[in-house]
Design a protein around this motif. Structure first.
Motif, mmCIF file in Angstrom:
data_model
loop_
_atom_site.group_PDB
_atom_site.id
_atom_site.type_symbol
_atom_site.label_atom_id
_atom_site.label_comp_id
_atom_site.label_asym_id
_atom_site.label_seq_id
_atom_site.Cartn_x
_atom_site.Cartn_y
_atom_site.Cartn_z
ATOM 1 N N ALA A 196 4.237 2.370 4.385
ATOM 2 C CA ALA A 196 3.818 2.178 2.568
ATOM 3 C C ALA A 196 3.591 3.148 2.266
ATOM 4 O O ALA A 196 3.238 4.259 2.124
ATOM 5 C CB ALA A 196 2.353 0.677 3.589
ATOM 6 N N THR A 197 4.127 2.556 0.871
ATOM 7 C CA THR A 197 3.594 4.301 0.134
ATOM 8 C C THR A 197 3.849 3.408 -1.178
ATOM 9 O O THR A 197 4.480 2.717 -1.932
ATOM 10 C CB THR A 197 5.797 4.753 -0.814
ATOM 11 O OG1 THR A 197 6.201 5.513 0.882
ATOM 12 C CG2 THR A 197 5.613 5.221 -1.387
ATOM 13 N N LEU A 198 2.764 3.946 -2.066
ATOM 14 C CA LEU A 198 2.056 3.749 -3.506
ATOM 15 C C LEU A 198 2.327 4.910 -3.949
ATOM 16 O O LEU A 198 2.249 5.903 -3.638
ATOM 17 C CB LEU A 198 0.653 3.532 -3.115
ATOM 18 C CG LEU A 198 -0.361 3.573 -4.172
ATOM 19 C CD1 LEU A 198 -0.203 1.655 -5.354
ATOM 20 C CD2 LEU A 198 -1.835 3.220 -4.378
ATOM 21 N N ILE A 199 3.157 4.314 -5.623
ATOM 22 C CA ILE A 199 3.174 5.573 -6.583
ATOM 23 C C ILE A 199 2.186 4.765 -7.555
ATOM 24 O O ILE A 199 1.426 4.145 -7.710
ATOM 25 C CB ILE A 199 4.328 5.700 -7.180
ATOM 26 C CG1 ILE A 199 5.360 4.759 -6.120
ATOM 27 C CG2 ILE A 199 4.278 6.299 -8.327
ATOM 28 C CD1 ILE A 199 5.738 6.673 -5.200
ATOM 29 N N VAL B 74 -6.939 2.431 -7.069
ATOM 30 C CA VAL B 74 -6.668 1.385 -8.122
ATOM 31 C C VAL B 74 -7.124 0.525 -9.020
ATOM 32 O O VAL B 74 -7.766 -0.145 -7.998
ATOM 33 C CB VAL B 74 -5.017 1.464 -7.457
ATOM 34 C CG1 VAL B 74 -3.941 2.778 -7.597
ATOM 35 C CG2 VAL B 74 -4.826 0.174 -6.582
ATOM 36 N N ALA B 75 -6.933 -0.363 -9.498
ATOM 37 C CA ALA B 75 -7.657 -1.140 -9.609
ATOM 38 C C ALA B 75 -6.384 -2.264 -11.045
ATOM 39 O O ALA B 75 -6.680 -0.668 -12.207
ATOM 40 C CB ALA B 75 -8.981 -1.783 -11.200
ATOM 41 N N GLY C 249 -7.001 4.590 -11.291
ATOM 42 C CA GLY C 249 -5.133 4.417 -10.565
ATOM 43 C C GLY C 249 -4.882 3.260 -11.798
ATOM 44 O O GLY C 249 -5.226 2.174 -11.212
ATOM 45 N N THR C 250 -3.785 3.346 -12.098
ATOM 46 C CA THR C 250 -2.200 2.264 -12.689
ATOM 47 C C THR C 250 -1.330 2.714 -11.553
ATOM 48 O O THR C 250 -0.812 2.974 -11.544
ATOM 49 C CB THR C 250 -2.340 2.833 -14.094
ATOM 50 O OG1 THR C 250 -2.941 2.969 -14.820
ATOM 51 C CG2 THR C 250 -1.052 1.794 -14.122
ATOM 52 N N GLU D 90 -7.992 1.922 2.996
ATOM 53 C CA GLU D 90 -9.213 1.885 2.062
ATOM 54 C C GLU D 90 -9.051 3.183 1.161
ATOM 55 O O GLU D 90 -9.615 2.585 -0.017
ATOM 56 C CB GLU D 90 -10.064 2.657 2.802
ATOM 57 C CG GLU D 90 -10.235 1.661 4.376
ATOM 58 C CD GLU D 90 -11.655 2.554 5.223
ATOM 59 O OE1 GLU D 90 -11.714 3.989 5.913
ATOM 60 O OE2 GLU D 90 -11.465 0.983 6.348
ATOM 61 N N PHE D 91 -8.299 4.161 1.137
ATOM 62 C CA PHE D 91 -8.329 4.838 0.349
ATOM 63 C C PHE D 91 -7.509 4.635 -1.063
ATOM 64 O O PHE D 91 -7.681 4.602 -2.837
ATOM 65 C CB PHE D 91 -7.167 6.115 0.622
ATOM 66 C CG PHE D 91 -7.328 7.243 -0.318
ATOM 67 C CD1 PHE D 91 -8.576 7.998 -1.522
ATOM 68 C CD2 PHE D 91 -6.320 8.640 -0.596
ATOM 69 C CE1 PHE D 91 -8.569 8.638 -1.905
ATOM 70 C CE2 PHE D 91 -6.079 9.404 -2.077
ATOM 71 C CZ PHE D 91 -7.487 9.611 -2.141
#
Length: 162
Positions: free
Chosen positions: A131-134, A115-116, A150-151, A109-110
């Motif tokens: 899972a990893t988001l940068i 990001v969009a 966030g990009t 959810e976070f």
């Protein structure tokens, strides 16, 4: 600019039903995945200057196996936190490149809140273990962080690694 590495803990071990949830360690697959994620972070030159980590055993073990040079700041508030609590903790961060280690469903959810548009990855919505988001944010201070700002630089799961 600020950069966030948002990582869900690696696969945990459900073998001992007597353990409280917060005390569950990683299983063998989780150990391998965390080690591989750490190697990937280091080869991508993504060494965080601050680590915000849930106090659960599985997040701490994930952090240890990443083999990063920064000691984690442990936060009880990140244990099974919802997105709004994770946002509160991140807004208090002081680092430029921050790693946050947490749990589902809050971390999924976070990530979606931050990001969009979201990354084009089939597993982003369910945010599996490891899972990893940068993501990069055009802000000078984490206190100014706004949802959707966030990009995405990268999103991957342990299975995406070679």
């Amino acid at each position: 600019m600020k950069t966030l590495i948002l990582m869900r803990h690696a696969k945990s071990d459900w073998g001992d039903p007597r353990l409280p949830d917060s005390a569950r360690p990683l299983n063998a697959r989780g150990c391998r995945a965390a080690t591989a994620l750490g190697l990937w972070l280091r080869t991508q030159d993504l060494a965080p200057d601050q680590i915000l980590c849930s106090s659960a055993v599985r997040t701490q073990e994930t952090c240890t196996r990443l083999k990063l040079d920064t000691a984690p700041d442990l936060h009880d508030a990140l244990y099974l936190a919802e997105a709004d609590e994770m946002l509160t903790v991140l807004r208090r961060a002081t680092g430029s490149l921050v790693l946050m280690l947490g749990h589902n469903p809050g971390i999924a959810e976070f990530a979606a809140l931050l990001v969009a548009p979201p990354p084009d990855h089939e597993r982003f919505d369910d945010y599996p273990t490891g899972a990893t988001l940068i993501a990069r944010f055009d802000i000078a201070d984490w206190a100014a962080l706004q949802p959707g700002s966030g990009t995405v630089l990268q999103f991957l799961t342990p299975r995406d690694l070679p």
